[in-house]
Design a protein around this motif. Structure first.
Motif, PDB file in Angstrom:
ATOM      1  N   GLN A 148      63.184  79.072 101.293  1.00  0.00           N
ATOM      2  CA  GLN A 148      61.650  78.558 100.807  1.00  0.00           C
ATOM      3  C   GLN A 148      60.324  78.574 100.028  1.00  0.00           C
ATOM      4  O   GLN A 148      60.262  78.706 101.472  1.00  0.00           O
ATOM      5  N   ASP A 150      56.563  76.815  98.865  1.00  0.00           N
ATOM      6  CA  ASP A 150      55.949  75.709  97.845  1.00  0.00           C
ATOM      7  C   ASP A 150      56.811  75.894  97.089  1.00  0.00           C
ATOM      8  O   ASP A 150      56.872  74.288  96.818  1.00  0.00           O
ATOM      9  N   HIS A 225      59.364  69.789 101.023  1.00  0.00           N
ATOM     10  CA  HIS A 225      59.826  70.147 101.347  1.00  0.00           C
ATOM     11  C   HIS A 225      61.192  70.366 101.618  1.00  0.00           C
ATOM     12  O   HIS A 225      60.923  69.147 102.067  1.00  0.00           O
ATOM     13  N   GLN A 227      64.685  69.721 103.465  1.00  0.00           N
ATOM     14  CA  GLN A 227      65.144  69.690 104.989  1.00  0.00           C
ATOM     15  C   GLN A 227      66.320  70.369 105.303  1.00  0.00           C
ATOM     16  O   GLN A 227      66.998  71.367 105.315  1.00  0.00           O
TER      17      GLN A 227
END
Length: 495
Positions: A148, A150, A225, A227
């Motif tokens: 990933q 942002d 973000h 996880q």
């Protein structure tokens, strides 16, 4: 299909199932059925059939079955799952036969299978022991990863499959459910997860054809973000036969409906922004509708919006729409419901299926297409592909069977194409012509086929594709074999 008696239509069957009549003979009880008990019910007047572990009393359905009683009797008193999958896996039998459910098959105790483990050298310096060879090969060639930024989530699927292309990748992202399927012949690999966070409707699919890498790039709705990618769903990270995968549908919006002939229309459905799907040449999709409370499913082969007359460019692709040319039958429950759809209405459209391979055309010199009525639909994309991308073809001929001149689909376009490309020829054959018709007339026959199909040279490599009503296709295949064509030279389109 066979002609049904009056009062034995699909709508009549639906009415019967909702009448409250006991169609199982068990007064609402469900029982456990042994193999011996199932085998006793093998007569037309007492016929039980097992499909995927569930047993149905199909006796009341005999006269309503479009394929005729003989087809049902092939599975009488036995497990008909394989036969069902071969003929019409797309039919929602659970909905159609729910009032005929007798019960579930009794499970026989089985001895635990003996598993044979092997040792495989992975690299010269590393060995892997005690694994299944199939699992080893699967993980060797299929795996996925994700990362990933942002604003983006990128899922990377590594297939190691050469010549990977957009037709082999199907991606849907609905309500945080991501489903990415990679096709490999009759198998497929699936990544399917409930995403950890919401994403935008649209996404990007990048394909590295030479190395078989597929990237699915999602746009985050919120700049957070992640996880984890998400929660794996039941079929996630599996590599199995497509026939065992089951059909997957997405809701598509009707954006146009235009008349082709007096009884046939061209429907244009828009795929959701959250779907990446291109229907390969020679493959079909299924449409699903709820009619009178019952799920009804029918197969159709997508066509192009029109027949291109300039084949300098590669085959035409539209990743946003599915075009279907459909004959509207006066008493057809499904097609009448389709015809009553309004612009903006939605219908469920499945992922593509079919066993036609482009390589069959790419190695041929002469291509003959035999079509009857809307059996013309698979020939549309096939014509486009053959004339645009297969340079070794010397001749491409369409022999198009219809009742009357008014029934001929895209006649003007086909005649213009024949004038544009010297390799292409079209022959119209009518079974009920007007008096002033000067073309071929009659029905499919050995003499007509022998007259209309001439190789460009004595030993040229031929492919013959045929599609139409079941009797037309079955007769045509037999006639062609009688004329000396081999099974390898024939492809019959069936859904």
């Amino acid at each position: 299909q066979v002609p049904l008696k009056p009062g034995r239509s699909l709508m009549d069957w639906i009415r019967l199932t909702k009448s409250g009549k006991d169609l199982t003979g068990l007064k609402g009880r469900l029982i456990e059925v042994t193999e011996d008990e199932l085998a006793k019910h093998n007569r037309k007047e007492d016929c039980w059939v097992c499909i995927r572990g569930l047993v149905y009393n199909v006796t009341p359905y005999m006269e309503y079955h479009p394929g005729g009683e003989e087809e049902l009797m092939k599975a009488a008193g036995a497990d008909g799952t394989d036969l069902f999958d071969q003929v019409h896996r797309w039919v929602n039998y659970e909905s159609m036969l729910k009032e005929c459910l007798v019960g579930r098959m009794a499970f026989k105790p089985m001895a635990a299978p003996k598993v044979k483990f092997i040792q495989v050298m992975f690299f010269p310096f590393f060995s892997v022991t005690s694994i299944y060879i199939f699992s080893f090969l699967y993980f060797l060639f299929y795996s996925y990863d994700w990362f990933q930024t942002d604003g983006l989530i990128t899922i990377v699927i590594y297939t190691k499959q050469k010549d990977m292309n957009a037709e082999l990748v199907i991606v849907d992202c609905q309500d945080k459910r991501l489903r990415g399927e990679i096709i490999l012949d009759d198998h497929s690999y699936l990544v399917e997860v409930e995403l950890d966070h919401a994403v935008q409707d649209d996404f990007t699919v990048n394909i590295a054809e030479k190395v078989g890498k597929v990237e699915i790039i999602l746009r985050k709705k919120d700049n957070v973000h992640w996880q984890v990618l998400g929660r794996p769903l039941e079929s996630h990270n599996t590599f199995i036969k497509r026939v065992d995968r089951g059909l997957f549908y997405r809701r598509c919006k009707l954006v146009s409906k235009t008349e082709v002939t007096h009884d046939t229309k061209l429907f244009c459905f828009m795929l959701p922004k959250s779907t990446h799907l291109q229907v390969p040449t020679g493959q079909h999709v299924y449409l699903k509708q709820i009619i009178a409370g019952t799920e009804v499913v029918k197969p159709y082969t997508p066509v192009l919006p029109s027949l291109p007359l300039d084949f300098k460019e590669p085959s035409w692709h539209d990743g946003a729409h599915v075009y279907l040319m459909i004959k509207i039958y006066p008493c057809g429950l499904f097609t009448q419901a389709l015809d009553h759809l309004q612009i903006g209405d939605c219908i469920s459209v499945s992922s593509p299926e079919g066993n036609f391979k482009k390589s069959q055309v790419q190695t041929s010199e002469d291509l003959f297409l035999l079509a009857a009525g809307t059996g013309f639909t698979p020939m549309v994309k096939l014509l486009n592909f053959a004339l645009a991308e297969v340079s070794c073809l010397r001749t491409v001929k369409l022999i198009f069977f219809n009742k009357t001149e008014d029934d001929i689909l895209w006649r003007n376009q086909l005649e213009q194409l024949a004038l544009k490309d010297e390799r292409f020829e079209v022959q119209f054959v009518l079974s009920e012509p007007a008096e002033d018709w000067v073309g071929k007339q009659g029905k499919i026959s050995p003499s007509l086929l022998s007259e209309c199909m001439k190789r460009s040279r004595k030993d040229s490599k031929v492919l013959i594709c045929i599609c139409g009503p079941t009797p037309f296709t079955e007769q045509g295949v037999q006639y062609l074999k009688d004329l000396g064509y081999s099974q390898e030279e024939l492809h019959a389109f069936t859904a």
